[in-house]
Design a protein around this motif. Sequence first.
Motif, mmCIF file in Angstrom:
data_model
loop_
_atom_site.group_PDB
_atom_site.id
_atom_site.type_symbol
_atom_site.label_atom_id
_atom_site.label_comp_id
_atom_site.label_asym_id
_atom_site.label_seq_id
_atom_site.Cartn_x
_atom_site.Cartn_y
_atom_site.Cartn_z
ATOM 1 N N MET A 168 5.412 -7.584 9.460
ATOM 2 C CA MET A 168 4.975 -9.425 8.020
ATOM 3 C C MET A 168 4.225 -8.848 6.878
ATOM 4 O O MET A 168 4.079 -8.647 5.969
ATOM 5 N N ALA A 169 2.700 -8.248 7.727
ATOM 6 C CA ALA A 169 1.789 -7.745 6.552
ATOM 7 C C ALA A 169 2.079 -6.513 5.904
ATOM 8 O O ALA A 169 1.730 -6.873 4.510
ATOM 9 N N VAL A 170 2.522 -5.705 5.731
ATOM 10 C CA VAL A 170 3.222 -4.705 4.911
ATOM 11 C C VAL A 170 3.944 -4.921 3.993
ATOM 12 O O VAL A 170 4.092 -4.674 2.690
ATOM 13 N N SER A 171 5.284 -6.338 4.581
ATOM 14 C CA SER A 171 5.681 -6.559 3.123
ATOM 15 C C SER A 171 4.903 -7.721 2.368
ATOM 16 O O SER A 171 5.602 -7.385 1.466
ATOM 17 N N VAL A 172 4.509 -8.625 2.765
ATOM 18 C CA VAL A 172 3.444 -9.021 1.867
ATOM 19 C C VAL A 172 3.061 -8.260 1.411
ATOM 20 O O VAL A 172 2.273 -8.718 0.188
ATOM 21 N N GLY A 173 1.963 -7.724 1.762
ATOM 22 C CA GLY A 173 1.180 -6.236 1.058
ATOM 23 C C GLY A 173 1.158 -5.857 0.238
ATOM 24 O O GLY A 173 1.301 -6.133 -0.984
ATOM 25 N N GLY A 174 2.814 -5.278 0.302
ATOM 26 C CA GLY A 174 2.613 -4.509 -0.916
ATOM 27 C C GLY A 174 3.758 -5.253 -1.755
ATOM 28 O O GLY A 174 3.560 -4.932 -3.348
ATOM 29 N N VAL A 175 4.126 -7.296 -1.824
ATOM 30 C CA VAL A 175 4.631 -7.953 -3.153
ATOM 31 C C VAL A 175 3.016 -8.117 -3.548
ATOM 32 O O VAL A 175 2.983 -8.401 -4.794
ATOM 33 N N LEU A 176 2.571 -8.208 -2.931
ATOM 34 C CA LEU A 176 0.809 -8.995 -3.990
ATOM 35 C C LEU A 176 0.601 -7.595 -4.353
ATOM 36 O O LEU A 176 -0.198 -7.868 -5.895
ATOM 37 N N LEU A 177 0.733 -6.652 -3.685
ATOM 38 C CA LEU A 177 -0.595 -4.835 -4.139
ATOM 39 C C LEU A 177 1.045 -4.742 -5.687
ATOM 40 O O LEU A 177 -0.076 -4.761 -7.253
ATOM 41 N N ALA A 178 2.309 -5.268 -5.545
ATOM 42 C CA ALA A 178 2.887 -5.260 -7.066
ATOM 43 C C ALA A 178 3.002 -5.278 -7.822
ATOM 44 O O ALA A 178 3.074 -5.611 -8.978
ATOM 45 N N LEU A 179 2.695 -7.000 -7.482
ATOM 46 C CA LEU A 179 2.216 -8.300 -8.124
ATOM 47 C C LEU A 179 0.713 -7.832 -9.146
ATOM 48 O O LEU A 179 0.670 -7.770 -10.505
ATOM 49 N N TRP A 180 -0.610 -6.791 -8.288
ATOM 50 C CA TRP A 180 -1.931 -6.874 -9.091
ATOM 51 C C TRP A 180 -1.408 -6.421 -9.768
ATOM 52 O O TRP A 180 -1.835 -5.856 -10.750
ATOM 53 N N LEU A 181 -0.711 -4.531 -9.723
ATOM 54 C CA LEU A 181 -0.630 -3.918 -10.478
ATOM 55 C C LEU A 181 0.463 -3.787 -11.559
ATOM 56 O O LEU A 181 -0.258 -3.397 -12.591
ATOM 57 N N PHE A 182 1.546 -4.858 -11.255
ATOM 58 C CA PHE A 182 1.607 -4.380 -12.762
ATOM 59 C C PHE A 182 2.015 -6.032 -13.432
ATOM 60 O O PHE A 182 2.574 -5.930 -15.215
ATOM 61 N N ARG A 183 0.842 -7.435 -13.279
ATOM 62 C CA ARG A 183 0.961 -7.969 -13.865
ATOM 63 C C ARG A 183 -0.538 -8.204 -14.202
ATOM 64 O O ARG A 183 -0.665 -8.163 -15.270
ATOM 65 N N ARG A 184 -1.617 -7.376 -13.309
ATOM 66 C CA ARG A 184 -3.316 -7.485 -13.377
ATOM 67 C C ARG A 184 -3.234 -5.749 -14.691
ATOM 68 O O ARG A 184 -4.373 -6.123 -15.461
ATOM 69 N N ARG A 185 -3.061 -4.749 -13.723
ATOM 70 C CA ARG A 185 -3.854 -4.016 -13.785
ATOM 71 C C ARG A 185 -2.739 -3.038 -14.684
ATOM 72 O O ARG A 185 -2.631 -1.760 -14.232
ATOM 73 N N ARG A 186 -1.509 -3.363 -15.496
ATOM 74 C CA ARG A 186 -0.738 -2.221 -16.254
ATOM 75 C C ARG A 186 -1.820 -0.976 -16.354
ATOM 76 O O ARG A 186 -0.514 -0.006 -17.242
ATOM 77 N N ASP A 187 -2.894 -1.283 -16.987
ATOM 78 C CA ASP A 187 -3.601 0.141 -17.349
ATOM 79 C C ASP A 187 -3.561 0.890 -16.415
ATOM 80 O O ASP A 187 -3.998 2.019 -16.837
ATOM 81 N N LEU A 188 -3.981 0.537 -15.356
ATOM 82 C CA LEU A 188 -3.790 1.848 -14.006
ATOM 83 C C LEU A 188 -2.683 2.094 -13.929
ATOM 84 O O LEU A 188 -3.018 4.186 -14.142
ATOM 85 N N ILE A 189 -1.726 1.898 -14.604
ATOM 86 C CA ILE A 189 -0.563 2.749 -14.260
ATOM 87 C C ILE A 189 -0.201 3.529 -14.920
ATOM 88 O O ILE A 189 -0.085 4.722 -15.482
ATOM 89 N N ARG A 190 -0.577 3.299 -16.844
ATOM 90 C CA ARG A 190 -0.365 3.707 -17.818
ATOM 91 C C ARG A 190 -0.999 5.063 -17.848
ATOM 92 O O ARG A 190 -0.758 5.893 -18.491
ATOM 93 N N ARG A 191 -2.548 4.480 -17.840
ATOM 94 C CA ARG A 191 -2.890 5.927 -17.406
ATOM 95 C C ARG A 191 -2.631 7.397 -16.211
ATOM 96 O O ARG A 191 -3.162 7.844 -16.756
ATOM 97 N N ALA A 192 -2.205 6.864 -14.994
ATOM 98 C CA ALA A 192 -1.678 7.357 -14.121
ATOM 99 C C ALA A 192 -0.638 8.425 -14.670
ATOM 100 O O ALA A 192 -0.975 9.805 -14.353
ATOM 101 N N VAL A 193 0.385 7.923 -15.595
ATOM 102 C CA VAL A 193 1.438 7.946 -16.063
ATOM 103 C C VAL A 193 1.360 9.341 -17.488
ATOM 104 O O VAL A 193 1.759 10.374 -17.187
ATOM 105 N N ALA A 194 -0.143 8.861 -18.076
ATOM 106 C CA ALA A 194 0.038 9.348 -18.895
ATOM 107 C C ALA A 194 -0.690 11.156 -18.605
ATOM 108 O O ALA A 194 -1.552 12.044 -19.134
#
Length: 621
Positions: free
Chosen positions: A507-533
């Motif tokens: 349960m924790a992994v499933s909910v944690g994964g959703v929250l982590l994804a929401l944080w990454l792809f809604r709040r901190r997309r700059d982290l993903i862009r820098r990582a891919v760059a």
Amino acid sequence: MNHFTDILLTGTFLFPLLGGVILALSFGSLSERASATVGVVSIGLAALCTLGVGLDFYDHGQAAHTLTLWHWISVGNFQPTVGLMLDGLSLTMLGVITGVGFLIHLFAAWYMRGEEGVTRFFCHMNLFVFSMILLVLGDNLLLLYFGWEGVGLCSYLLIGYYYRTPANGWAAFKAFVITRTGDVFLAIGMFLLFVQLGSLNLQTLLARAPELWVQGDPMAQLTALMLLGGAVGKSAQLPLQTWLADAMAGPTPVSALIHAATMVTAGVYLIARTHGLFELAPDVMLLVGVIGALTLTLAGFAALAQTDIKRVLAYSTMSQIGYMFLALGVGAYSAAIFHLMIHAFFKALLFLSAGSVIICTHHEQDMRRLGGLWRKLPLTYAGFVVGGAALAALPLVSAGFYSKDAILVSALGAGHSVLMAAGVFGALLTSIYTVRLILGTFHGQPKSDHAREARADKGLVHGVPLVVLIVLSTAIGAQITQPLGNVLPAGPNTEGAGEHILELVAMAVSVGGVLLALWLFRRRRDLIRRAVADRRGNWLWHFWHDAWGFDALYDWLFVRPYRGLVRINRGDWINSLCNLLPWLARLSHDGLRLTQTGRLRHYAVSMVLGATLLLVYLLVG
């Protein structure tokens, strides 16, 4: 069971066959509406027959039943029949194939409007369902193999439906060749079984195998390994998994039918049906679980780096089938079939919802060009949210939670902690790429004119399948009882404190994964862009986007060496020697042709000259 039930059982595969034959013999003369009607009604009648068979099956205490239609071949001891075997396992598969298949056909009547060759499309879809039903109802491996090859042929025709585009034809060809590779192993396994056990009847095989082989017998291991080769090809598991993502070239209802309810689950069904043979081969059983764990992990990373919404779902299918293989490998057959059924519900929902997005946005399916659709396509958005929740196994509310939890608990109960850990890690990846898919498709600002001009989804044939699948993908779908009875072994003992701890962790992994994804792809997309760059991050993204480079690896290992051998042998002396006789025949023909001038004087001279030579020979002799 009574005679009427036997008629209904026969009708489950005769109606799809009849629909396919009517559409084939129409030679394209039927209208689009008539073709869709024939295709949908035939599968609907098969579903009603399945319902009647299921009710009678429960009334008779879930007793297994065999119906022999006729004797197929009689050569010595080889006397296979065209017989149908109804038990809890085949009834579960039959319900999934006809039930979900009917909803997919109904949706296809909306999706395929205005397309060229609708008659051809529904003909191949009907024949696909017919072949799959034969596969699961056949009481012997030969009839199973007939259906096995039938779905392979129909999948080739359906994946290559848009054949005017060369890439689609190559995708169909790739799927056909790779799955045929697995089919060769299955055929070898059948030969071994007949030689060793003297029969291909499934019940006879499961009864005789323990009498002839002890656990770990080399022949049992080899036979199970051959059957596994066939299963990994059809179910797109390592190392024969590369065809599945390219199979997205077909229309989206084809993707839903192949990747949700039917073809990719055939390998899971084969292993579950022949479980007694695999239990005599413990090393191969462990290999089944390892293959599942590796596939679900690799496919999860690949799904993270896709931009096409259908390819994300394709890799998620590969990953979820991996969970089923993991369950089979630890002996949790019932859990594998349970997840197979639940997966059919939510994956069909996700594919049909993706098809709705594609049609409503003028055939746009790249997440980088979508966004902002949740208000314009409310029902489709609901389908993605509910289906995504089941895929990510959100606790309590989604059907996927119950089936995936049963697999993880079974792995722990069987003592395979490494496989269990792989399943938990795969659940984390699943939550992340599912949220990424939903956010990229429906949230944010529209990123293209196609997204900005999206038209609303509407119509009963569009809405009814989505609504039904939405309901089945919630916890309601998980309450459907599987009539497996004593067809499959009980599986590992899952009682104990570890079970509840694992449930909380999942349960924790499933909910944690959703929250982590929401944080990454809604709040901190700059982290993903820098990582891919970053150079290393960019390489890793492309590596996962190319699905770990298996296509390139197989090109170097198999395709290029084969082409090299062809070039080397193109002018070899054996080939030249074989061409000598045709060359002499052609030379003789050319010489004799010169004598046929059509002039009588030439023929008269030839006759006189021939007679003179003959007389001289006789006088001299």
